[in-house]
Design a protein around this motif. Sequence first.
Motif, PDB file in Angstrom:
ATOM      1  N   ASN A  78     109.164 -41.281 -63.749  1.00  0.00           N
ATOM      2  CA  ASN A  78     108.052 -41.270 -62.793  1.00  0.00           C
ATOM      3  C   ASN A  78     106.769 -41.815 -63.408  1.00  0.00           C
ATOM      4  O   ASN A  78     106.046 -42.598 -62.786  1.00  0.00           O
ATOM      5  N   LYS A  79     106.478 -41.399 -64.635  1.00  0.00           N
ATOM      6  CA  LYS A  79     105.281 -41.916 -65.291  1.00  0.00           C
ATOM      7  C   LYS A  79     105.396 -43.415 -65.531  1.00  0.00           C
ATOM      8  O   LYS A  79     104.444 -44.176 -65.322  1.00  0.00           O
ATOM      9  N   ALA A  80     106.571 -43.841 -65.958  1.00  0.00           N
ATOM     10  CA  ALA A  80     106.763 -45.255 -66.258  1.00  0.00           C
ATOM     11  C   ALA A  80     106.620 -46.113 -65.005  1.00  0.00           C
ATOM     12  O   ALA A  80     105.931 -47.136 -65.008  1.00  0.00           O
ATOM     13  N   LEU A  81     107.277 -45.710 -63.923  1.00  0.00           N
ATOM     14  CA  LEU A  81     107.221 -46.547 -62.717  1.00  0.00           C
ATOM     15  C   LEU A  81     105.801 -46.632 -62.166  1.00  0.00           C
ATOM     16  O   LEU A  81     105.407 -47.655 -61.602  1.00  0.00           O
ATOM     17  N   ASN A  82     105.010 -45.578 -62.356  1.00  0.00           N
ATOM     18  CA  ASN A  82     103.629 -45.641 -61.865  1.00  0.00           C
ATOM     19  C   ASN A  82     102.718 -46.429 -62.791  1.00  0.00           C
ATOM     20  O   ASN A  82     101.733 -47.023 -62.337  1.00  0.00           O
ATOM     21  N   LEU A  83     103.042 -46.490 -64.079  1.00  0.00           N
ATOM     22  CA  LEU A  83     102.327 -47.422 -64.956  1.00  0.00           C
ATOM     23  C   LEU A  83     102.575 -48.859 -64.500  1.00  0.00           C
ATOM     24  O   LEU A  83     101.655 -49.681 -64.454  1.00  0.00           O
ATOM     25  N   TRP A  84     103.825 -49.145 -64.161  1.00  0.00           N
ATOM     26  CA  TRP A  84     104.160 -50.473 -63.638  1.00  0.00           C
ATOM     27  C   TRP A  84     103.430 -50.748 -62.328  1.00  0.00           C
ATOM     28  O   TRP A  84     102.817 -51.803 -62.156  1.00  0.00           O
ATOM     29  N   ARG A  85     103.507 -49.816 -61.380  1.00  0.00           N
ATOM     30  CA  ARG A  85     102.845 -50.007 -60.090  1.00  0.00           C
ATOM     31  C   ARG A  85     101.343 -50.205 -60.269  1.00  0.00           C
ATOM     32  O   ARG A  85     100.733 -51.065 -59.625  1.00  0.00           O
ATOM     33  N   ASN A  86     100.738 -49.411 -61.151  1.00  0.00           N
ATOM     34  CA  ASN A  86      99.293 -49.515 -61.358  1.00  0.00           C
ATOM     35  C   ASN A  86      98.916 -50.883 -61.920  1.00  0.00           C
ATOM     36  O   ASN A  86      97.915 -51.485 -61.505  1.00  0.00           O
ATOM     37  N   TRP A  87      99.711 -51.382 -62.876  1.00  0.00           N
ATOM     38  CA  TRP A  87      99.437 -52.724 -63.417  1.00  0.00           C
ATOM     39  C   TRP A  87      99.646 -53.787 -62.349  1.00  0.00           C
ATOM     40  O   TRP A  87      98.842 -54.712 -62.225  1.00  0.00           O
ATOM     41  N   PHE A  88     100.704 -53.631 -61.569  1.00  0.00           N
ATOM     42  CA  PHE A  88     100.983 -54.616 -60.522  1.00  0.00           C
ATOM     43  C   PHE A  88      99.821 -54.684 -59.536  1.00  0.00           C
ATOM     44  O   PHE A  88      99.356 -55.771 -59.183  1.00  0.00           O
ATOM     45  N   VAL A  89      99.342 -53.531 -59.103  1.00  0.00           N
ATOM     46  CA  VAL A  89      98.241 -53.478 -58.137  1.00  0.00           C
ATOM     47  C   VAL A  89      96.937 -53.953 -58.767  1.00  0.00           C
ATOM     48  O   VAL A  89      96.211 -54.775 -58.196  1.00  0.00           O
ATOM     49  N   ASP A  90      96.647 -53.462 -59.945  1.00  0.00           N
ATOM     50  CA  ASP A  90      95.343 -53.678 -60.555  1.00  0.00           C
ATOM     51  C   ASP A  90      95.161 -55.097 -61.091  1.00  0.00           C
ATOM     52  O   ASP A  90      94.044 -55.637 -61.082  1.00  0.00           O
TER      53      ASP A  90
END
Length: 653
Positions: A226-238
Amino acid sequence: MITLQKRVLNTYHDYLKNLALLPVSFTFGHQHYHGFGSDFIEKSRITHKTAKKTSTVIILQLKNTLQVKLQLAVYPKHCAYEWTIYFTNISKTKTENIYNLNAANCMFCGKDPILKGICGDGKDGTKICYYSPYEIDMKKQPQIAIANKTGRSSEYSFPYFNLQYGDGGAFIAIGWPGSWSCNFEYKNECVHFKAGQQYFNACLEPGETVRTPLMAFLFYENRDDNKALNLWRNWFVDCNMRLINKQLFKPQTAAYTGQFTAEMVTATDANQINFMKSYLDHGIKLDYWWMDAGWYFKTGSESLTTWIDTGNLKVDTKRFPSEFADISEFAEQHNIKTLLWFEPEVVRLPNELLDEDGIKPEWILGENGTWRLANMGNPEFVNWLFDRVCSIIEKGGISLYRQDYGIASPLSLWLTNDTPDREGMTENLYVQGYLSYWDRLIDRFPDMVIDSCASGGNRNDLETMRRALPLHKTDYNYSDFNMKQAMHLALFQWLPYFGTMTTCATLDTSDYALRSSYCPWYASSFDISKNEFNWESLKKAFNEFDKIKEFFYADYYPLTGFNAGNTEWRGWEFFDQKKEKGFLQLFRPENCTQSDFSVKLQGLDEKIIYRLTDLDSINSGSANGRQLMKEGFEVQTNEPRTAIVILIEKENN
């Protein structure tokens, strides 16, 4: 102890200090290179810093033959970096061949490697893809080769990976809107990774430039999915998504009449306005009016009988005398924008039906009489296309450009067009032309959204996603709600913004149907010309969507495993820790016998008391974060085929 951020930055800066370490490899002539050592003379270096990343462009020269441009960037906050390599022939004769070209050739060392990802869109023979996940223990399967078979970059195979190793891992993205391949090999507690354009062995003509795929890497610590996928999502969005009017493109609602106007074959200026009025008269607020395929003349001034007759990009002024301007003006009066479909690359008409001022036969790849490709690698075609499309957009007042790509295997056409000493060159130039065309559109219309479609979600690599959004994630049956839910559960982990239509040739306006389609681009595709259409149910769904849409960019948590069947619960949660708010969705399919379900929420503050509000007023309650995450929250249903939406909010917020 050195932090992960410091380790990633050190590695990246080591590459910049010593380009021989850069994990790129190729053979030029008979000399093999790994990185860019002393044979390459540095000519210039420019670095540009922004709040989110630091970019560096380095120009190298190999003798008097090749110029090499390294385009690199690092994202310190996100522990990520990337690069793309360009080769240009600066001599007056053609070069020797470049081959064995790996855009990445690197090692990831650590115990117990596991490769995770999802399949791409579509069905590969008997293999059901449709974003289904995979997880491979590389101790049991030490060799993994993945390739794109068709030339549409996310068809069947998805160019994004999560490689876990040691006490953490790395996300890897291949930005290449063509045919790519990669290989993972585990040996001696290291994974050797190689990736690049699948087929490339070519000489360069004087002045000619080729490029590698964009390679991006994001590193993380600990094996917490969960932490990893949200690090990815945050980078993708940001760091990757285009800003529109200096903001992220917000979740939107749209409506489409293609289910009952043969796409747009029977559409007109007048009936599009009247159908839009129907939504407005029933109190439904739309953000976009979606106009899809079939708005063009077949040939000359002959109207279509089927939308697939593409090749002449001319508005059918018999049906659209205003060339969409009346539709867009009416929409604007009601704060609605218009979307228009294009498919400029695919030529289905034979040469004898192509207009004199249209696409020229010499610009086309493929045999006359077959479905062919207009060659984006031909600058003359790209210039013609840009002028034609801009004219249609400007005259019609179009706000969103939708580009489709409905051809089965562009790769075969590219390879067929290559000469023996230039394998992969047609594709490479095509990809460059495609990306430069979109960049020109963005320069001309900086606030215009681009929708990437390729018979659904078949061209959604990172280079494409930096310019566009996938508003139509698949061509698969929109009314298979269980499969739709499964796709969403998987795809939310990788692409924060995508869209879907509500149903396919059905008037199902049940909560189960309508809630299955909640995602950032929510498009009604109902046949609203039917007298029995249930407007109240659709209005209720649009109002619900309005309550949850702000959270689609927040952290995401799958609450169940992936399954596309009709016997198991499915669900997910979005939660914004700054706002202490979010929502969860749960689905009990039609053959699921389990009437209650205990779900453990994620991302909450253990000490805060949260109020959970069921939009159906059945499964509401309050509990602190620790209880909701450790003990769970139980929901109950009276019958199968139930969809639940629960709002999460800090008590007394």
